[in-house]
Design an enzyme around this catalytic site. Sequence first.
Site, mmCIF file in Angstrom:
data_model
loop_
_atom_site.group_PDB
_atom_site.id
_atom_site.type_symbol
_atom_site.label_atom_id
_atom_site.label_comp_id
_atom_site.label_asym_id
_atom_site.label_seq_id
_atom_site.Cartn_x
_atom_site.Cartn_y
_atom_site.Cartn_z
ATOM 1 N N LYS A 35 32.602 -25.781 -6.005
ATOM 2 C CA LYS A 35 31.384 -26.583 -5.848
ATOM 3 C C LYS A 35 30.393 -26.240 -6.960
ATOM 4 O O LYS A 35 30.599 -25.263 -7.696
ATOM 5 C CB LYS A 35 30.777 -26.358 -4.464
ATOM 6 N N TYR A 260 4.537 -16.685 -25.817
ATOM 7 C CA TYR A 260 3.536 -17.264 -24.920
ATOM 8 C C TYR A 260 2.807 -16.188 -24.112
ATOM 9 O O TYR A 260 3.426 -15.208 -23.671
ATOM 10 C CB TYR A 260 4.203 -18.222 -23.926
#
Length: 364
Positions: A35, A260
């Site tokens: 999955k 940042y």
Amino acid sequence: MSRPAKALIDLDALRHNVALANGLSPHSGTMAIVKANAYGHGAVAVARAIEEMVPAFGVACLEEALELREAGIAKPVCLMEGAFCPDEIAVAAEHDCWLSVVNREQLQALVAARLSRPVKAWLWVDSGMHRLGIRPEEIVDSHAALNASSNVADGIVLATHFACADELHNDFTRQQLSRLQAGMAGLPEQPKVPLSLANSAALLAWPECRADWNRPGIMLYGSSPFPQSHPEADKLQPVMTLVSSVIALRDVPVGESVGYAARWRAARPSRIATVAIGYGDGYPVHAPDGTPVLVKGQRCPLVGRVSMDMITVDVTQLSEVTLGDEVVLWGRGLSVNEVADSAGTISYELLTRMPRRVPRIYSA
Ligand SMILES: Cc1ncc(COP(=O)(O)O)c(C=O)c1O
């Protein structure tokens, strides 16, 4: 394709891990869990690579099963959450999918469906996870109702899922097993009802949970479900190696910041490598300063906040670094578990959320 960020997928390592799963429980069937795009590795490529080694695949929904069918995968595919609406039942049957039954509503819908051929059913029992499944007291009646339906093929599998199998000293796994066994009293003795219990952790570490069907997922991709060393899990080989390369180098003087929010500041004259990988490539945005990164095979610390397309790494300690040098974010030489741990997440999340823009390059 010139951007260097790539997920190298080692299909030999995958097959090694599948062989390990098969060998741990040689009399069981391995349902390979593929999955979430085979935990980010590419469901079709993974299923093709191991189709000869496993008798069935497990997915979360019909769309994932149909992707395998469209690619020509013929082995049974089990929808582990069942049909999300009654319409899916006939489609699942047409495509030879196995259908989970996780509650009374799904059971009634399956019995009431008009099917061209019977489907194989997996009846899920809630033995303590409290997520899906019928109660243990409902096993006998539910099994009888499915057994009596012409929509249901012979050999209904009884399945449960463990909450804490990755905790080696947690007795809850045994408690779940006892609750299941208590609910099974009263089932027909013959033919014996086949059982499916084990995920990777249970298959590796709880021999009493190895049953007719095992359902390993994460171990197939080479990541241990355990936080500590384990004799069997330590034999796993990483399947995905996330690589990129150095695209810029600069010297940063003491007191200057990088990235940042100016999160990291140089405490010494520092050589900083900018690497073409970021949270847009599935690298965890919350990775803190110090998260290990392999530059030319050597561990160096991430410094500064992770950007969408880039990270910055302190390579001051390396004698020679040049543009284009290979960087490994996780995989061979650096376990995805260690990176996940550092970023406050789990390997499952890092692997499954690998975005499409990172090309998967398959070897062998
Ligand atoms: C029902 C079920 N079985 C098996 C698995 C495979 O678990 P693991 O990846 O821990 O082996 C999962 C994964 O989420 C699952 O939901």
